[in-house]
Design a protein around this motif. Structure first.
Motif, mmCIF file in Angstrom:
data_model
loop_
_atom_site.group_PDB
_atom_site.id
_atom_site.type_symbol
_atom_site.label_atom_id
_atom_site.label_comp_id
_atom_site.label_asym_id
_atom_site.label_seq_id
_atom_site.Cartn_x
_atom_site.Cartn_y
_atom_site.Cartn_z
ATOM 1 N N ASP A 386 0.801 -1.212 0.000
ATOM 2 C CA ASP A 386 0.000 0.000 0.000
ATOM 3 C C ASP A 386 0.840 1.270 0.000
ATOM 4 N N SER A 387 2.151 1.151 0.050
ATOM 5 C CA SER A 387 2.995 2.336 0.059
ATOM 6 C C SER A 387 2.996 2.995 -1.315
ATOM 7 N N ALA A 388 3.335 4.278 -1.327
ATOM 8 C CA ALA A 388 3.373 5.025 -2.584
ATOM 9 C C ALA A 388 4.560 4.555 -3.417
ATOM 10 N N SER A 389 4.316 4.275 -4.665
ATOM 11 C CA SER A 389 5.391 3.874 -5.558
ATOM 12 C C SER A 389 5.912 5.109 -6.288
ATOM 13 N N PRO A 390 7.148 5.085 -6.749
ATOM 14 C CA PRO A 390 7.695 6.254 -7.450
ATOM 15 C C PRO A 390 7.039 6.446 -8.803
ATOM 16 N N PRO A 391 7.028 7.680 -9.301
ATOM 17 C CA PRO A 391 6.500 7.926 -10.651
ATOM 18 C C PRO A 391 7.339 7.182 -11.688
ATOM 19 N N PRO A 392 6.804 6.966 -12.870
ATOM 20 C CA PRO A 392 7.567 6.272 -13.908
ATOM 21 C C PRO A 392 8.744 7.119 -14.384
ATOM 22 N N PRO A 393 9.792 6.485 -14.845
ATOM 23 C CA PRO A 393 10.946 7.232 -15.367
ATOM 24 C C PRO A 393 10.564 8.012 -16.611
ATOM 25 N N ASP A 394 11.279 9.100 -16.856
ATOM 26 C CA ASP A 394 10.982 9.985 -17.989
ATOM 27 C C ASP A 394 12.224 10.124 -18.867
ATOM 28 N N PRO A 395 12.458 9.167 -19.758
ATOM 29 C CA PRO A 395 13.649 9.239 -20.609
ATOM 30 C C PRO A 395 13.640 10.436 -21.551
ATOM 31 N N ALA A 396 12.444 10.895 -21.957
ATOM 32 C CA ALA A 396 12.381 12.066 -22.836
ATOM 33 C C ALA A 396 12.914 13.305 -22.127
ATOM 34 N N LEU A 397 12.557 13.462 -20.863
ATOM 35 C CA LEU A 397 13.080 14.582 -20.082
ATOM 36 C C LEU A 397 14.593 14.455 -19.933
ATOM 37 N N ALA A 398 15.068 13.244 -19.690
ATOM 38 C CA ALA A 398 16.512 13.042 -19.533
ATOM 39 C C ALA A 398 17.257 13.412 -20.810
ATOM 40 N N ARG A 399 16.733 13.009 -21.958
ATOM 41 C CA ARG A 399 17.389 13.360 -23.217
ATOM 42 C C ARG A 399 17.377 14.868 -23.429
ATOM 43 N N ALA A 400 16.270 15.505 -23.076
ATOM 44 C CA ALA A 400 16.182 16.955 -23.220
ATOM 45 C C ALA A 400 17.174 17.654 -22.292
ATOM 46 N N VAL A 401 17.317 17.139 -21.071
ATOM 47 C CA VAL A 401 18.270 17.722 -20.130
ATOM 48 C C VAL A 401 19.692 17.568 -20.659
ATOM 49 N N GLN A 402 20.013 16.411 -21.205
ATOM 50 C CA GLN A 402 21.353 16.205 -21.744
ATOM 51 C C GLN A 402 21.669 17.213 -22.850
ATOM 52 N N GLN A 403 20.699 17.448 -23.732
ATOM 53 C CA GLN A 403 20.926 18.391 -24.823
ATOM 54 C C GLN A 403 20.995 19.831 -24.317
ATOM 55 N N GLU A 404 20.171 20.166 -23.337
ATOM 56 C CA GLU A 404 20.239 21.508 -22.761
ATOM 57 C C GLU A 404 21.556 21.706 -22.015
ATOM 58 N N CYS A 405 22.057 20.660 -21.386
ATOM 59 C CA CYS A 405 23.370 20.738 -20.743
ATOM 60 C C CYS A 405 24.446 21.037 -21.785
ATOM 61 N N LEU A 406 24.381 20.344 -22.926
ATOM 62 C CA LEU A 406 25.376 20.546 -23.967
ATOM 63 C C LEU A 406 25.339 21.982 -24.477
ATOM 64 N N ARG A 407 24.145 22.543 -24.625
ATOM 65 C CA ARG A 407 24.041 23.931 -25.066
ATOM 66 C C ARG A 407 24.677 24.886 -24.068
ATOM 67 N N ARG A 408 24.716 24.489 -22.811
ATOM 68 C CA ARG A 408 25.306 25.322 -21.762
ATOM 69 C C ARG A 408 26.749 24.942 -21.463
ATOM 70 N N GLY A 409 27.317 24.080 -22.317
ATOM 71 C CA GLY A 409 28.720 23.729 -22.145
ATOM 72 C C GLY A 409 28.974 22.712 -21.058
ATOM 73 N N LEU A 410 28.061 21.772 -20.877
ATOM 74 C CA LEU A 410 28.228 20.720 -19.871
ATOM 75 C C LEU A 410 27.959 19.370 -20.526
ATOM 76 N N ILE A 411 28.899 18.461 -20.407
ATOM 77 C CA ILE A 411 28.767 17.122 -20.978
ATOM 78 C C ILE A 411 28.367 16.153 -19.879
ATOM 79 N N VAL A 412 27.216 15.505 -20.042
ATOM 80 C CA VAL A 412 26.749 14.486 -19.105
ATOM 81 C C VAL A 412 26.314 13.263 -19.896
ATOM 82 N N GLU A 413 26.235 12.142 -19.218
ATOM 83 C CA GLU A 413 25.822 10.881 -19.829
ATOM 84 C C GLU A 413 24.486 10.456 -19.244
#
Length: 463
Positions: A386-413
């Motif tokens: 009955d405990s609260a489960s975590p929301p589903p993962p959001d790979p689209a947001l992660a890909r968008a964050v990676q690209q926005e990081c690159l635009r700001r001069g930050l490389i992440v995986e």
């Protein structure tokens, strides 16, 4: 009638031409180049300069290879010294002063009680070959063939290593549950979830009708990297050590990515105090150059000459660079520095969750950090109780964050089960000021990605 001259066509810049030729010439299997369309031409420490003149903060670090960052002076000096000496650069597995110095330095860093009774096998230049060597070793020593591995694991791209990894299709390895707090396989998390995972492992091995014959070995990562930066609980690791020792099952610790101070200890197994039977080492041990070895208890050294060989086992430049790196990390306390700075970065990243509901979990150890991004508006995944489960993962947001990081001069995986974990693997030489810059750019990229109108349309099908 006057002829209209065609409009001038701008010639592509040098870096655009290189990228275009890469896409035409290289295979469809290329990976990092797809999400990081840059052409590095110079690098020092945390910073990479591209052919287009832009500068980037590199928090990928060669997938954890660059413990001291790019082109550290002690690494360059070690390489120059070998080149200027006239020593042979290719020697197969012959003994050399360079190899002797590397082995001596490596053994000086190993967990207490291990180095005094250890042997080393130099493998092909990639970590996956060392994994294959470890499998051969334990199979030869035990006379058994089966292996135990864990969900979410990643051990390399060769056939045997892939079979032991989480994405295996042709299953010939017994898969065991790896404990997680945020997405516990039993829906419980914490120490209780880890205890259940350990109990299941023990029960399966002792069940005469469980369908698992006595295995040749168990392989695990002290912190799963590609699996989403999931640190193994220390108590669970100690339990795995007891389970394997009691049943004469060699325990293989894959420290390819976690080693050389990355997690806040020189070797990640040291957090739990366990001593494995085999350690698989690569990445940072070569000081940015290709090098892979296994180190193991001498009692396992039962294979025949040539049982595992390779033309490029004697990389003298990598051994010199590796010895310099190991020595620098040890003498300057960079493992302890990684522990302190890592805790500070984890704390700051967790504080971002108040303003960014897309941050589901922040986890890691030392300077091996993961931020799992989720879709808080989607229906939660089914929970085991009955405990609260975590929301589903959001790979689209992660890909968008990676690209926005690159635009700001930050490389992440990206990593994790659905590619929804933003991973940070900065060099151990990271300064406080650089750490602040990394987190500031990541926070800014996250804000921009959350506002993006295209992200929802690009969402995957896992919701």
């Amino acid at each position: 009638m006057a002829v209209t001259e065609p409009a001038p066509v701008a010639l592509p810049s040098a870096h655009e031409g290189i990228l275009r030729r890469q896409s035409l010439r290289e295979s469809a299997a290329r990976t990092y180049a797809r999400s990081l369309p840059i052409v590095p031409v110079r690098a020092r420490g945390l910073t990479i300069e591209g052919a287009d003149g832009r500068r980037y903060l590199d928090c990928l670090s060669g997938a954890g290879t660059l413990a001291l960052g790019h082109n550290h002076p002690v690494v360059l000096e070690a390489i120059r010294k070998v080149i200027d000496s006239g020593a042979p650069l290719h020697v197969l597995d012959l003994a050399t002063p360079v190899k002797d110095a590397f082995t001596t330095e490596l053994f000086a860093t190993l967990p207490p009680g291990f180095a005094d009774n250890a042997r080393i096998q130099f493998c092909g230049p990639a970590g996956t070959d060392a994994v294959e060597a470890a499998f051969k070793l334990v199979r030869a020593a035990t006379g058994r063939s089966g292996l135990l591995a864990f969900t979410g694991a990643y051990h390399g791209m060769t056939a045997g290593a892939l079979e032991a990894s989480g994405g295996a299709q042709d299953i010939r390895v017994t898969r065991l549950p790896f404990p997680q707090d945020y997405r516990c396989p039993f829906g419980i998390g914490g120490e209780r979830g880890a205890a259940i995972a350990a109990h299941w492992t023990e029960h399966l091995l002792d069940d005469q009708k469980g369908g698992v014959p006595a295995p040749a070995g168990m392989i695990l990562e002290p912190v799963q990297g590609e699996g989403g930066v999931n640190p193994a609980p220390d108590s669970w690791l100690r339990r795995m050590r007891r389970i394997t020792a009691d049943r004469s099952i060699p325990l293989i610790a894959d420290e390819v990515q976690t080693g050389v101070g990355r997690t806040g200890a020189f070797w990640a197994v040291e957090h739990s105090g366990i001593v494995p039977d085999v350690m698989v080492l690569s990445k940072a041990i070569g000081g940015s150059l290709p090098l892979a070895v296994i180190v193991y208890r001498s009692e396992l050294d039962l294979w025949q000459p040539g049982a595992h060989a390779g033309t490029f086992r004697g990389n003298q430049l990598a051994m010199a660079a590796g010895a310099a790196t190991l020595s620098y990390v040890r003498e300057n306390g960079l493992a302890q520095r990684a522990a302190t700075l890592g805790e500070s970065m984890l704390s700051r990243l967790r504080s971002l969750g108040a303003d960014h509901p897309g941050i589901g979990d922040v986890r890691g150890r030392g300077l091996m950090i993961g931020v799992e991004l989720v879709d808080p508006e989607a229906a939660p995944l089914p929970a085991a109780d009955d405990s609260a489960s975590p929301p589903p993962p959001d790979p689209a947001l992660a890909r968008a964050v990676q690209q926005e990081c690159l635009r700001r001069g930050l490389i992440v995986e990206l990593g994790g089960r659905h590619g929804a974990v933003v991973r940070l693997l900065p060099p151990l030489t990271l300064t406080d000021e650089q750490a602040t810059a990394v987190i500031d750019r990541l926070a800014d990229a996250l804000s921009a990605a959350e506002r993006s109108p295209n992200r929802r349309a690009a969402a995957g099908s896992i919701h």
